[in-house]
Design a protein around this motif. Sequence first.
Motif, PDB file in Angstrom:
ATOM      1  N   GLN A 194      -6.583  -8.167 -24.036  1.00 53.22           N
ATOM      2  CA  GLN A 194      -7.199  -8.287 -25.308  1.00 53.22           C
ATOM      3  C   GLN A 194      -6.071  -8.068 -26.231  1.00 53.22           C
ATOM      4  OE1 GLN A 194     -11.328  -8.346 -26.449  1.00 53.22           O
ATOM      5  NE2 GLN A 194     -10.866  -6.416 -27.478  1.00 53.22           N
ATOM      6  N   GLY A 195      -5.387  -6.870 -25.928  1.00 53.32           N
ATOM      7  CA  GLY A 195      -4.237  -6.594 -26.970  1.00 53.32           C
ATOM      8  C   GLY A 195      -3.273  -7.554 -26.885  1.00 53.32           C
ATOM      9  N   SER A 196      -2.830  -8.006 -25.603  1.00 47.21           N
ATOM     10  CA  SER A 196      -1.818  -9.105 -25.304  1.00 47.21           C
ATOM     11  C   SER A 196      -2.272 -10.261 -25.939  1.00 47.21           C
ATOM     12  CB  SER A 196      -1.552  -9.290 -23.901  1.00 47.21           C
ATOM     13  OG  SER A 196      -1.052  -8.111 -23.345  1.00 47.21           O
ATOM     14  N   LEU A 197      -3.279 -10.809 -26.014  1.00 49.85           N
ATOM     15  CA  LEU A 197      -3.814 -11.942 -26.705  1.00 49.85           C
ATOM     16  C   LEU A 197      -3.769 -11.884 -28.248  1.00 49.85           C
ATOM     17  CD1 LEU A 197      -6.796 -13.157 -24.671  1.00 49.85           C
ATOM     18  CD2 LEU A 197      -4.510 -14.093 -24.715  1.00 49.85           C
ATOM     19  N   ASP A 198      -4.375 -10.570 -28.743  1.00 50.33           N
ATOM     20  CA  ASP A 198      -4.239 -10.032 -30.227  1.00 50.33           C
ATOM     21  C   ASP A 198      -2.618 -10.302 -30.560  1.00 50.33           C
ATOM     22  OD1 ASP A 198      -6.950  -9.870 -30.630  1.00 50.33           O
ATOM     23  OD2 ASP A 198      -6.814  -8.015 -29.965  1.00 50.33           O
ATOM     24  N   ARG A 199      -1.721  -9.823 -29.961  1.00 47.95           N
ATOM     25  CA  ARG A 199      -0.634  -9.818 -30.406  1.00 47.95           C
ATOM     26  C   ARG A 199       0.262 -11.423 -30.418  1.00 47.95           C
ATOM     27  NH1 ARG A 199      -0.478  -4.843 -27.607  1.00 47.95           N
ATOM     28  NH2 ARG A 199       0.249  -6.051 -25.683  1.00 47.95           N
ATOM     29  N   LEU A 200      -0.104 -12.116 -29.309  1.00 45.99           N
ATOM     30  CA  LEU A 200       0.383 -13.289 -29.493  1.00 45.99           C
ATOM     31  C   LEU A 200      -0.201 -14.101 -30.561  1.00 45.99           C
ATOM     32  CD1 LEU A 200       0.264 -14.111 -25.424  1.00 45.99           C
ATOM     33  CD2 LEU A 200       2.240 -13.914 -26.917  1.00 45.99           C
ATOM     34  N   ARG A 201      -1.480 -13.977 -30.643  1.00 42.56           N
ATOM     35  CA  ARG A 201      -2.014 -14.634 -31.778  1.00 42.56           C
ATOM     36  C   ARG A 201      -1.519 -14.181 -33.180  1.00 42.56           C
ATOM     37  NH1 ARG A 201      -8.361 -14.335 -32.641  1.00 42.56           N
ATOM     38  NH2 ARG A 201      -8.018 -12.002 -32.758  1.00 42.56           N
ATOM     39  N   SER A 202      -1.342 -12.938 -33.279  1.00 45.23           N
ATOM     40  CA  SER A 202      -0.912 -12.566 -34.758  1.00 45.23           C
ATOM     41  C   SER A 202       0.663 -12.694 -34.879  1.00 45.23           C
ATOM     42  CB  SER A 202      -0.738 -10.988 -34.534  1.00 45.23           C
ATOM     43  OG  SER A 202       0.078 -10.350 -33.871  1.00 45.23           O
ATOM     44  N   THR A 203       1.391 -13.294 -33.854  1.00 43.88           N
ATOM     45  CA  THR A 203       2.966 -13.753 -34.117  1.00 43.88           C
ATOM     46  C   THR A 203       2.787 -15.246 -34.113  1.00 43.88           C
ATOM     47  OG1 THR A 203       3.201 -13.324 -31.648  1.00 43.88           O
ATOM     48  CG2 THR A 203       3.928 -11.647 -33.145  1.00 43.88           C
ATOM     49  N   GLU A 204       1.670 -15.947 -33.884  1.00 44.19           N
ATOM     50  CA  GLU A 204       1.663 -17.362 -33.928  1.00 44.19           C
ATOM     51  C   GLU A 204       2.234 -17.940 -32.860  1.00 44.19           C
ATOM     52  OE1 GLU A 204       3.126 -18.995 -37.653  1.00 44.19           O
ATOM     53  OE2 GLU A 204       1.519 -17.837 -39.062  1.00 44.19           O
ATOM     54  N   GLN A 205       2.233 -17.270 -31.665  1.00 46.58           N
ATOM     55  CA  GLN A 205       2.718 -17.606 -30.385  1.00 46.58           C
ATOM     56  C   GLN A 205       1.281 -18.414 -29.639  1.00 46.58           C
ATOM     57  OE1 GLN A 205       5.738 -15.423 -28.241  1.00 46.58           O
ATOM     58  NE2 GLN A 205       5.150 -13.934 -30.027  1.00 46.58           N
ATOM     59  N   LEU A 206       0.202 -17.887 -30.187  1.00 45.50           N
ATOM     60  CA  LEU A 206      -0.887 -18.697 -29.493  1.00 45.50           C
ATOM     61  C   LEU A 206      -2.192 -18.999 -30.532  1.00 45.50           C
ATOM     62  CD1 LEU A 206      -2.712 -18.886 -26.886  1.00 45.50           C
ATOM     63  CD2 LEU A 206      -3.557 -16.510 -27.255  1.00 45.50           C
ATOM     64  N   THR A 207      -2.622 -20.117 -30.324  1.00 44.44           N
ATOM     65  CA  THR A 207      -3.661 -20.320 -31.069  1.00 44.44           C
ATOM     66  C   THR A 207      -5.011 -20.087 -30.733  1.00 44.44           C
ATOM     67  OG1 THR A 207      -2.525 -22.272 -32.015  1.00 44.44           O
ATOM     68  CG2 THR A 207      -4.986 -22.411 -32.198  1.00 44.44           C
ATOM     69  N   LEU A 208      -5.767 -19.197 -31.239  1.00 44.28           N
ATOM     70  CA  LEU A 208      -7.091 -18.858 -30.895  1.00 44.28           C
ATOM     71  C   LEU A 208      -7.784 -18.009 -31.833  1.00 44.28           C
ATOM     72  CD1 LEU A 208      -8.540 -17.874 -28.093  1.00 44.28           C
ATOM     73  CD2 LEU A 208      -7.550 -15.752 -27.808  1.00 44.28           C
ATOM     74  N   GLY A 209      -9.140 -18.634 -31.816  1.00 47.74           N
ATOM     75  CA  GLY A 209     -10.159 -17.883 -32.726  1.00 47.74           C
ATOM     76  C   GLY A 209     -10.763 -16.683 -32.432  1.00 47.74           C
ATOM     77  N   GLU A 210     -11.703 -16.328 -33.065  1.00 54.15           N
ATOM     78  CA  GLU A 210     -12.435 -15.180 -32.329  1.00 54.15           C
ATOM     79  C   GLU A 210     -12.996 -15.297 -31.063  1.00 54.15           C
ATOM     80  OE1 GLU A 210     -13.622 -11.573 -32.547  1.00 54.15           O
ATOM     81  OE2 GLU A 210     -12.818 -12.265 -34.111  1.00 54.15           O
ATOM     82  N   PHE A 211     -12.527 -14.527 -30.266  1.00 58.04           N
ATOM     83  CA  PHE A 211     -12.863 -14.616 -28.921  1.00 58.04           C
ATOM     84  C   PHE A 211     -13.641 -13.506 -28.215  1.00 58.04           C
ATOM     85  CE2 PHE A 211      -9.012 -12.453 -29.053  1.00 58.04           C
ATOM     86  CZ  PHE A 211      -9.109 -11.328 -27.912  1.00 58.04           C
ATOM     87  N   ARG A 212     -14.208 -13.835 -26.909  1.00 56.14           N
ATOM     88  CA  ARG A 212     -14.869 -12.705 -26.018  1.00 56.14           C
ATOM     89  C   ARG A 212     -14.220 -12.615 -24.841  1.00 56.14           C
ATOM     90  NH1 ARG A 212     -21.186 -12.846 -25.216  1.00 56.14           N
ATOM     91  NH2 ARG A 212     -21.075 -12.947 -27.537  1.00 56.14           N
ATOM     92  N   LEU A 213     -13.785 -11.665 -24.135  1.00 53.32           N
ATOM     93  CA  LEU A 213     -13.276 -11.490 -22.915  1.00 53.32           C
ATOM     94  C   LEU A 213     -14.107 -11.015 -21.967  1.00 53.32           C
ATOM     95  CD1 LEU A 213     -10.556 -11.755 -21.779  1.00 53.32           C
ATOM     96  CD2 LEU A 213      -9.952  -9.240 -22.150  1.00 53.32           C
ATOM     97  N   PHE A 214     -14.363 -11.935 -20.846  1.00 52.35           N
ATOM     98  CA  PHE A 214     -14.898 -11.488 -19.664  1.00 52.35           C
ATOM     99  C   PHE A 214     -14.031 -11.226 -18.441  1.00 52.35           C
ATOM    100  CE2 PHE A 214     -17.327 -14.526 -22.161  1.00 52.35           C
ATOM    101  CZ  PHE A 214     -18.541 -13.885 -22.164  1.00 52.35           C
ATOM    102  N   VAL A 215     -14.424  -9.969 -17.900  1.00 54.14           N
ATOM    103  CA  VAL A 215     -13.568  -9.333 -16.738  1.00 54.14           C
ATOM    104  C   VAL A 215     -14.596  -9.052 -15.761  1.00 54.14           C
ATOM    105  CG1 VAL A 215     -12.024  -7.676 -15.764  1.00 54.14           C
ATOM    106  CG2 VAL A 215     -11.922  -8.297 -18.199  1.00 54.14           C
ATOM    107  N   ASP A 216     -14.557 -10.273 -14.732  1.00 54.81           N
ATOM    108  CA  ASP A 216     -15.799 -10.323 -13.740  1.00 54.81           C
ATOM    109  C   ASP A 216     -14.937 -10.407 -12.392  1.00 54.81           C
ATOM    110  OD1 ASP A 216     -17.877 -10.206 -15.588  1.00 54.81           O
ATOM    111  OD2 ASP A 216     -17.676 -12.357 -15.865  1.00 54.81           O
ATOM    112  N   VAL A 217     -15.691  -9.651 -11.183  1.00 55.19           N
ATOM    113  CA  VAL A 217     -15.319  -9.633  -9.977  1.00 55.19           C
ATOM    114  C   VAL A 217     -16.587  -9.912  -9.048  1.00 55.19           C
ATOM    115  CG1 VAL A 217     -14.076  -8.587  -8.101  1.00 55.19           C
ATOM    116  CG2 VAL A 217     -13.529  -8.108 -10.230  1.00 55.19           C
ATOM    117  N   ASP A 218     -16.646 -11.211  -8.636  1.00 57.03           N
ATOM    118  CA  ASP A 218     -17.892 -11.601  -8.094  1.00 57.03           C
ATOM    119  C   ASP A 218     -17.453 -11.384  -6.520  1.00 57.03           C
ATOM    120  OD1 ASP A 218     -19.155 -12.070 -10.097  1.00 57.03           O
ATOM    121  OD2 ASP A 218     -18.689 -14.429 -10.218  1.00 57.03           O
TER     122      ASP A 218
END
Length: 207
Positions: A156-180
């Motif tokens: 989440q921190g990595s995505l936020d940083r990429l988004r804030s530096t305009e290296q990634l286009t991403l709106g409000e998001f929810r992260l799912f960390v699942d192991v099945d």
Amino acid sequence: MADDADGRPSSKVARLIETCDFDETFGDELEALWTADGPQRKSLRNLADMFNRRLLEVALTEAGISTVDGEVANLYRLLTGDDVSSGMRMEARNRLERNGVDVDELDSDFVTYQAIRTYLTDYRDAEYEGTSGTDRVENVLDTIQRLRSRLDSVVQGSLDRLRSTEQLTLGEFRLFVDVDVLCEECGTQYGVVELLERGGCDCDDEP
């Protein structure tokens, strides 16, 4: 571990039950649910969530906030759930703080399953025949949850940083960390946490 005035080991859970004016039978209920047999039994993690939801309910009542059925459980999930985005969690915190709830204090009061175990075994001298096996499962669950939380934080921190530096286009998001886990014998698939909490797959149900 320091003792209380009655000579029993000090317990955060016992202190909160007293200071938050829980029903005097609440401790008995926790013990009964932990030592019950079969499907009536609740794990230490389940009991910690139950305790924390009660703390949240008390905080809402003291702040004069009325709730409908299911709202306390949903607010608790928003405050603590692994599947909740940072934006949703912050929105829930801000809403509570605007209505007079000290969320930081509430966070510090929330208890872990280890605190529940200490309260039941050391403070109340409760015993459960399957304690050793249960402890192993709880320890595995705790390890998995900590790893999931760490991974969630890093991604989440990595995505936020990429988004804030305009290296990634991403709106409000929810992260799912699942192991099945897929059992190739009976064909059932469960999340690893659900699998551990239910005690296994469906192989025992096979004729």
